[in-house]
Scaffold this active site. Structure first.
Site, PDB file in Angstrom:
ATOM      1  CD  GLU A  53      -2.810   1.001   2.528  1.00  0.00           C
ATOM      2  OE1 GLU A  53      -3.931   1.506   2.479  1.00  0.00           O
ATOM      3  OE2 GLU A  53      -2.370   0.407   3.536  1.00  0.00           O
ATOM      4  CE  LYS A 126      -7.619   0.468   3.475  1.00  0.00           C
ATOM      5  NZ  LYS A 126      -6.461   1.221   4.024  1.00  0.00           N
ATOM      6  CB  CYS A 168      -4.065  -1.952   4.507  1.00  0.00           C
ATOM      7  SG  CYS A 168      -3.107  -1.538   5.993  1.00  0.00           S
TER       8      CYS A 168
END
Length: 237
Positions: A53, A126, A168
């Site tokens: 990321e 995301k 993440c």
């Protein structure tokens, strides 16, 4: 310098490489680091290279967002030159997958997958944004102040198998990994930038948990080291 973690076998021949980076606020430095990592991975016969990321810019994402299309093109060329699948970590983007502009000053945190021909075959925005109090010098983290959450699962069919994309903080949500498995994935990519504190406590545990939940190989690739923040980025010309 990037560090290439041990490759893992996807089948009898393909392998994947996790290229952990120490990205900074200087775009050119990060691009050099990314190319060095991909070159090293390709020389090690990797079929898929996963970047972390914030690989292209660590810090003020609003400064990098206007370069999204140029960086996307650059990453595609990198995949083509080295003949690998490339999961290009994440990039900040000013527009949604349908091309509509995001309201206000918010961005999307976007993970892109390129095939060895250099074509972008998958985009994942995301879904779960990091919001937490952490016992470090920053203390309060809230990605929703900068980013708009995505809302769509992403599965890419490749010759390596079906790849599901996560990022993440998504790793904390078992239902997302399970839904990806139900959609037929064999591998889940998880480019990440955990804090030092949360990484020590939760990184390995969450990777293992999501692999157990989904019965998939989970390719988590993180940032490492200290990061220096700047208020400017060089132009891409």
């Amino acid at each position: 310098m990037p560090r290439l973690l041990s490759s893992a076998h996807l089948s009898d021949t393909p392998t994947l490489a996790l290229a952990e980076l120490n990205s900074q606020g200087t775009l050119f430095t990060n691009l050099c680091q990314i190319e060095a990592a991909v070159q090293l991975a390709a020389a090690s016969n990797a079929s898929l290279v996963v970047l972390p990321e914030n690989a292209f810019c660590f810090g003020n994402q609003a400064l990098a967002a206007p370069f999204f299309d140029a960086l996307k093109d650059w990453a595609g060329q990198l995949a083509r030159v080295y003949g690998v699948y490339l999961l290009a970590g994440t990039l900040p983007c000013q527009y949604r997958p349908d091309g509509s502009r995001i309201f206000g000053d918010k961005l999307r945190q976007v993970s892109l997958l390129f095939d060895p021909a250099g074509d972008c075959i998958a985009r994942y925005d995301k879904i779960h944004l990091f919001k937490a109090q952490v016992a470090d010098t920053t203390g309060n983290y809230d990605e929703s102040q900068t980013f708009e959450a995505g809302d769509t699962l992403t599965v890419a069919a490749t010759e390596l198998g079906n790849i599901g994309l996560m990022v993440c903080y998504d790793l904390r949500f078992a239902h997302l990994a399970i839904r990806l498995r139900e959609a037929g994935v064999q591998l889940i990519t998880a480019p990440s930038a955990f804090t030092r504190a949360t990484g020590r406590l939760h990184w390995q545990m969450l990777l293992t948990a999501r692999a157990l939940d989904s019965q998939c190989l989970v390719a988590g690739c993180g940032q490492f080291g200290e990061h220096v923040f700047f208020d400017f980025l060089p132009s891409l010309k």
